[in-house]
Each structure stands twice: as C-alpha cells, then as structure tokens.
Design an enzyme around this catalytic site. Structure first.
Site, PDB file in Angstrom:
ATOM      1  N   ILE A 251      14.365 -28.094 -10.770  1.00  0.00           N
ATOM      2  CA  ILE A 251      14.434 -27.094  -9.700  1.00  0.00           C
ATOM      3  C   ILE A 251      14.999 -25.855 -10.355  1.00  0.00           C
ATOM      4  CG2 ILE A 251      15.502 -26.428  -7.530  1.00  0.00           C
ATOM      5  CD1 ILE A 251      15.550 -29.396  -6.821  1.00  0.00           C
ATOM      6  N   PRO A 252      14.123 -24.911 -10.634  1.00  0.00           N
ATOM      7  CA  PRO A 252      14.493 -23.814 -11.549  1.00  0.00           C
ATOM      8  C   PRO A 252      15.400 -22.767 -10.920  1.00  0.00           C
ATOM      9  CG  PRO A 252      12.257 -23.515 -10.774  1.00  0.00           C
ATOM     10  CD  PRO A 252      12.737 -24.801 -10.160  1.00  0.00           C
ATOM     11  N   CYS A 253      16.641 -23.161 -10.623  1.00  0.00           N
ATOM     12  CA  CYS A 253      17.557 -22.176 -10.050  1.00  0.00           C
ATOM     13  C   CYS A 253      17.938 -21.135 -11.098  1.00  0.00           C
ATOM     14  CB  CYS A 253      18.796 -22.852  -9.479  1.00  0.00           C
ATOM     15  SG  CYS A 253      19.718 -23.832 -10.643  1.00  0.00           S
ATOM     16  N   HIS A 254      17.615 -21.432 -12.356  1.00  0.00           N
ATOM     17  CA  HIS A 254      17.898 -20.425 -13.387  1.00  0.00           C
ATOM     18  C   HIS A 254      16.968 -19.225 -13.262  1.00  0.00           C
ATOM     19  CE1 HIS A 254      14.728 -23.004 -15.104  1.00  0.00           C
ATOM     20  NE2 HIS A 254      14.324 -21.929 -15.745  1.00  0.00           N
TER      21      HIS A 254
END
Length: 284
Positions: A251-254
């Site tokens: 989950i690419p919260c970056h």
DNA sequence: GGTTCTCTGCCGC
DNA sequence: GCGGCAGAGAACC
C-alpha cells in the site's frame, strides 16, 4: 486549500444532527434505513444523505455497516453462542453473515470468538536494500510488511500490531514468500500478485484502496487523496490512515507527499521514502 | 433474476 | 441551502 464555510451556524447544526443520527444508528436494534434516518434529521433523504457524507466522510449505509461489524466483534467476545452474537449485532440472517465473515472478521466467527487467539500469523525477517524487512501473513493473505533497521524491533512491532495472534517464525516455504515480497520492494513496478489481508476501518480501507491506485513513479498529495475518495475535507483523517498502514510498499503510502511536493513523514523513515520514490521515478 | 434500497449527478426553487 | 428526479449500482430475497 481551505474549505469555505459560508454559514458556521448552519454547519454546526448539521454536525449536531449527524451526531444524533449516528447515536440512533448505534442504539438501534435493527439497521435503520435511509428514510428513517432522514426523518430523524428533519431533512429529505436526498439532502440528508449529502449532509451526512459531507460531515462524516462516509455514507449513512457504510457508517451503519461499519458499526454493525464493530458490534458483532464485541458481541462475539461476550455472548454465549456465535449465532446469538450475530443476531444481537443486528444481522438478520446468520447464513449470510457466514458468507461475509471473512470480509468482516478476517476469519470464521468461531475462531474470532476464540479471541482471535487461535489464528496464526506466520512471519519472517529478511534483508533488502532498504534495511530489514518483516513479512507476515495470515491465512487470508499478507497482513504486514514492516521496514526498519533492527530486526528485533520489527518483531516487537508485529507483536504489538497483532497481540492476539499466534506468531510463528517462518518455515522454508514462507521464506519464498518473503523473497517474493523483497523482489517487489526492490522493483515495485512489477506489482505484487499476493492476496492482502487488510485490517482497518471502512474509512481506512477506502484510503488504502485509493493509495493502491497511485501508479508507481507518480505521487499524490493528502488533499488529492481526500478528493479522490469523495471526502475533500477529511485531509487529516487521510493522513492518519496513511500513517496507520502496515503494508509498506504494497500500500504505497510513500507516494503521498505534501501539497508543495515536499516529502512529509514516513512511518519507516523519510530516507526510505525518498529512496523508494527515487527508484520508482527512475524505473519509468 | 426481479425487487428494493442506496448513491450521485444534475437541475429548479 | 434544500428538495427532487433519473439512472446506475448494490444488496436483498
């Protein structure tokens, strides 16, 4: 970007009405329908629906569904039988609850009732270019990907995150899964075709889904995410949901940055965030 | 598979 | 701001 509230007094009135409706949902035996809620709020169904969504970020239905799910979790820990718990929580058919139990509980009702304690989470810790990486999976799918410098700290983190589960160190078979995840972390563009076990509130799930739709190599701001999920005012809640993410990279919260494009905080260190973004930008 | 409920875009007041 | 319609979609039975 500040939302303009033309009439603060009216806005307050709406909030008060919505709060009351939420109480009604929480105290009702059966799930009230939209019409009943609207009448309670003194508005038309149409307008009430819009007001409720604006204030809470959720539709009345999804709020009620989420609340019912919470209630059944509480009941399962308390009541005598699984069936009792299901009906007490306001479901009117236990067969249909069973159909969806995996979605709602992440496991069958009976194993949840056993404190969720008997569910097993397997995990292993490896190394990747970003440091130590911990990968954990339940029977449903990958439930945590943690990054850090210290393998022991990662294991503790996992324990805190799933206090009720039996954590089992990985076996050989599991190492392969870790290898796959590591490969994915090294090259996110290839995608991760593993099932995920996402555990969070309805709102968090919506945020996480929106994050997964940000393509590798690009970024979005918290405000943009809030807009995409249809809750433009919930920017802070979006930020909190991002921070609550335990599935690094998957989950690419970056890929979420501040409005001015600067990197904001990152659960696993801003340096890792920068490294990930740089890599994704280069891979395009 | 039909029915009922939910949800949203659009318009009128 | 508020109500309402139309139409798509989801949930229900």
């Amino acid at each position: 970007m500040k939302a303009s509230v033309k009439n603060p007094a009216l806005a307050e009135k709406h909030v008060a009405r919505v709060v009351e409706v939420c109480r009604l949902i929480e105290s009702a035996e059966e799930m009230p329908n939209l019409k009943q809620l609207a009448v309670h709020a003194g508005l038309s169904v149409y307008h009430f629906h819009r007001v409720f969504k604006r204030v809470t970020g959720l539709t009345p239905k999804s709020y009620a569904v989420a609340h019912r799910a919470k209630r059944v979790r509480d009941q399962l820990e308390r009541s005598g039988t699984v069936t009792e718990a299901i009906y007490d929580a306001g479901y009117n058919s236990n067969s249909r609850f069973y159909e969806k139990s995996k979605q709602i509980l992440g496991m069958t009702p009976s194993s949840y009732r056993a404190g969720g304690a008997n569910t097993e989470i397997r995990f292993a810790i490896g190394e990747c270019s970003l440091g130590s990486i911990l990968v954990a999976a339940s029977g449903k799918g990958v439930c945590a990907i943690l990054l850090g410098d210290d393998p022991d700290a990662l294991a503790h983190d996992l324990q805190d995150r799933f206090p009720k589960s039996n954590l089992i160190g990985g076996d050989v078979e599991f190492e392969q899964l870790v290898a796959k995840v590591v490969g994915f972390v090294e090259a996110p563009a290839i995608g991760l075709d593993l099932p995920l076990d996402l555990r969070g509130t309805a709102f968090q799930q919506r945020v996480w889904q929106a994050l997964r739709e940000i393509p590798a190599g690009s970024t979005a701001s918290y405000t943009e995410i809030a807009n995409r999920i249809g809750s433009p005012k919930a920017v802070r809640a979006v930020a909190r949901a991002c921070a609550a993410n335990v599935l690094a990279v998957a989950i690419p919260c970056h890929r979420v940055v501040r409005n001015d494009g600067e990197l904001s905080g990152y659960r696993w260190g801003v340096e890792r965030k920068r490294a990930l973004l740089k890599r994704e930008a280069g891979a395009r």
